[in-house]
Design an enzyme around this catalytic site. Sequence first.
Site, PDB file in Angstrom:
ATOM      1  N   GLN A  62       0.814  -1.226   0.000  1.00 34.87           N
ATOM      2  CA  GLN A  62       0.000   0.000   0.000  1.00 34.87           C
ATOM      3  C   GLN A  62       0.843   1.269   0.000  1.00 34.87           C
ATOM      4  O   GLN A  62       0.346   2.338  -0.331  1.00 34.87           O
ATOM      5  CB  GLN A  62      -0.932   0.018   1.218  1.00 34.87           C
ATOM      6  N   LEU A  88      -7.482   1.437   3.837  1.00 35.75           N
ATOM      7  CA  LEU A  88      -6.901   2.773   3.637  1.00 35.75           C
ATOM      8  C   LEU A  88      -6.674   3.056   2.148  1.00 35.75           C
ATOM      9  O   LEU A  88      -6.573   4.214   1.752  1.00 35.75           O
ATOM     10  CB  LEU A  88      -5.582   2.908   4.409  1.00 35.75           C
ATOM     11  N   HIS A 132      -6.770  -9.832   5.327  1.00 33.41           N
ATOM     12  CA  HIS A 132      -6.927  -8.652   4.458  1.00 33.41           C
ATOM     13  C   HIS A 132      -5.554  -8.112   4.049  1.00 33.41           C
ATOM     14  O   HIS A 132      -5.328  -7.787   2.870  1.00 33.41           O
ATOM     15  CB  HIS A 132      -7.742  -7.609   5.232  1.00 33.41           C
TER      16      HIS A 132
HETATM   17 NI    NI Z   1      -6.445  -2.710   3.068  1.00 28.77          NI
END
Ligand code: NI
Length: 168
Positions: A51, A93, A134
Amino acid sequence: MALLKILEFPDPRLRTVAEPVSAIDGCVVKLVDDMLETMYAAPGIGLAATQVNIHRRILVMDVSEDKDSPMTFVNPEIEIINSELGEFSEGCLSVPGFFEIVNRPRRIRVTYLSLNGNEEIAELEGLEAICLQHEVDHLDGKLFVDYISPLKRGLIRKKLQKLQRQRA
Ligand code: NI
């Protein structure tokens, strides 16, 4: 420490499969510090290196009420110990502002490297198990929106792309 920029869906870099970490060194420790700071600031309960556009198998999470229990997993490998599924409304996020029900196994076992380089095994359930699955998905280039209908996913993509254009 530094705040890192979080990639947002549908950024294609979120689809990268992360590479295993060969050794825990100062760079990994620094990255984990920065990831925790970024996660707490967001605020979020989990963050995968993918991410923040670093494609190594590292994730952090803290599902505690008081945000005082950071957990770090390097090279996590999940084994399902109870295939019974539980549903939970997940957010991310990288998909800000959207929540959708996802079904995942309730109890898992995870083998990983800790920051001191030891191989560890932990059994997780509840929110910890959901969050870990996740985040490991992120390391495999997957997002929670992959589990919902293509129609809903498309709507979320359009809304986020519009917001991203407005910000640019
Ligand atoms: Ni996530």
